[in-house]
Design a protein around this motif. Structure first.
Motif, short mmCIF file in Angstrom:
data_model
loop_
_atom_site.label_atom_id
_atom_site.label_comp_id
_atom_site.label_asym_id
_atom_site.label_seq_id
_atom_site.Cartn_x
_atom_site.Cartn_y
_atom_site.Cartn_z
N PRO A 23 0.76 -1.08 0.01
CA PRO A 23 -0.04 0.13 -0.06
C PRO A 23 0.72 1.35 0.03
O PRO A 23 0.54 2.28 -0.59
N GLU A 24 1.83 1.27 0.45
CA GLU A 24 2.95 2.63 0.83
C GLU A 24 3.50 2.81 -0.46
O GLU A 24 3.68 3.87 -0.92
N ASP A 25 3.84 1.56 -1.30
CA ASP A 25 4.28 1.79 -2.66
C ASP A 25 3.42 2.36 -3.57
O ASP A 25 3.55 3.19 -4.40
N LEU A 26 2.09 1.88 -3.27
CA LEU A 26 0.94 2.59 -4.49
C LEU A 26 0.58 4.07 -3.82
O LEU A 26 0.38 4.80 -4.64
N ILE A 27 0.76 4.43 -2.59
CA ILE A 27 0.53 5.52 -2.08
C ILE A 27 1.64 6.62 -2.71
O ILE A 27 1.37 7.86 -3.33
N ALA A 28 2.85 6.24 -2.60
CA ALA A 28 4.03 7.10 -3.44
C ALA A 28 3.85 7.36 -4.60
O ALA A 28 4.12 8.36 -5.37
N SER A 31 1.03 9.75 -5.37
CA SER A 31 1.47 11.30 -5.08
C SER A 31 2.49 11.47 -6.31
O SER A 31 2.23 12.76 -6.74
N LYS A 32 3.39 10.82 -6.77
CA LYS A 32 4.18 11.17 -7.93
C LYS A 32 3.35 11.18 -9.02
O LYS A 32 3.90 12.13 -10.02
N LYS A 33 2.03 10.85 -9.20
CA LYS A 33 1.27 10.97 -10.38
C LYS A 33 0.35 12.05 -10.17
O LYS A 33 -0.45 12.57 -10.96
N GLY A 34 0.45 12.98 -8.93
CA GLY A 34 -0.18 13.95 -8.72
C GLY A 34 -1.72 13.66 -8.26
O GLY A 34 -2.48 14.72 -8.14
N LEU A 35 -1.97 12.62 -7.71
CA LEU A 35 -3.14 12.19 -7.19
C LEU A 35 -3.46 12.52 -5.68
O LEU A 35 -2.29 12.70 -4.87
N GLU A 36 -4.43 13.05 -5.16
CA GLU A 36 -4.64 13.28 -4.06
C GLU A 36 -4.33 11.73 -3.20
O GLU A 36 -4.73 10.70 -3.65
N THR A 37 -3.77 11.91 -2.10
CA THR A 37 -3.39 10.79 -0.99
C THR A 37 -4.05 10.94 0.10
O THR A 37 -3.80 9.85 0.99
N ASN A 38 -4.65 11.87 0.76
CA ASN A 38 -5.15 11.92 1.99
C ASN A 38 -6.30 12.74 2.03
O ASN A 38 -6.69 13.87 2.40
N LEU A 134 -4.07 0.88 2.49
CA LEU A 134 -4.19 1.85 1.31
C LEU A 134 -5.05 3.07 1.56
O LEU A 134 -4.77 4.27 1.42
N LEU A 135 -6.35 2.79 2.31
CA LEU A 135 -7.32 3.89 2.44
C LEU A 135 -7.07 4.81 3.75
O LEU A 135 -7.52 5.75 3.75
N MET A 136 -6.48 4.17 4.59
CA MET A 136 -6.32 4.38 6.03
C MET A 136 -4.68 4.40 6.47
O MET A 136 -4.59 3.75 7.31
N PRO A 137 -3.86 5.00 5.80
CA PRO A 137 -2.37 4.61 6.37
C PRO A 137 -2.33 5.03 7.67
O PRO A 137 -2.76 6.06 8.39
N SER A 138 -1.47 4.42 8.30
CA SER A 138 -1.17 4.37 9.89
C SER A 138 -0.91 5.84 10.10
O SER A 138 -1.30 6.21 11.13
#
Length: 180
Positions: A23-28, A31-38, A134-138
């Motif tokens: 999930p952390e890889d996907l969040i990064a 983010s790199k692609k400009g998507l909202e992550t939080n 993925l939806l609720m990162p720690s």
């Protein structure tokens, strides 16, 4: 009575996603692609991963499915359009987990129920855990509780998930109590 050795979980991550297996890889990546992550823009993430997302009414408690089109090789996710948008987000995250973690093992995933009982197989349990992370990162989850609100309803609204998903995630992160 004989003893039988339990088979070990053998997961072969799809070679398409070797660098995006957590999930952390996907969040990064998002983010790199400009998507909202939080909170993460999960439907756009699915599209970035090359998954076609379709919404349609489904029978009973069926939440979603992920299938590889045998003719084109495309991955097609179907999400129950009758479910609440927060449940749909969890379904999308769950199916992304199957694509990233389990597609080397199977090319069809049909998910009827999440978090409902203990009859889930290991792939379903792993997909649920992956989706929740993925939806609720720690870090985001803990920051929200410490700095914004610790009520289940507020956390659920922020991360756009169900209250039930929040309670399960909180428990997995070591929180106790009904109001976190």
């Amino acid at each position: 009575m004989a003893f039988v050795r339990k088979s070990e979980k053998r997961v072969q991550v799809s070679s398409d996603f070797e660098e995006l297996s957590t999930p952390e890889d996907l969040i990064a990546f998002a983010s790199k692609k400009g998507l909202e992550t939080n909170p993460i823009n999960i439907s756009e993430l699915a599209i970035l991963l090359g998954i076609q997302v379709r919404y349609q009414p489904m029978q009973g408690e069926e939440s979603g499915s992920l299938k590889k089109d045998k003719k084109t090789g495309d991955w097609i996710m179907t999400v129950n359009s009758l479910h609440h948008p927060h449940r749909q987000r969890f379904t999308i995250a769950h199916e992304i987990a199957h694509r990233v973690r389990h597609a080397a093992n199977s090319d069809t995933f049909e998910d009827a129920t999440f978090f409902r009982n203990g009859d889930s197989n290991w792939m379903e349990a792993e997909a649920n855990s992956f989706a929740a992370t993925l939806l609720m990162p720690s870090e985001d989850f803990e920051y929200y509780i410490e700095n914004v609100s610790s009520t289940v309803e507020s956390i659920a609204m922020h991360f756009k998930v169900s209250s039930h998903a929040v309670r399960i995630r909180a428990k997995s992160l070591g929180y106790e109590g009904h109001n976190l």
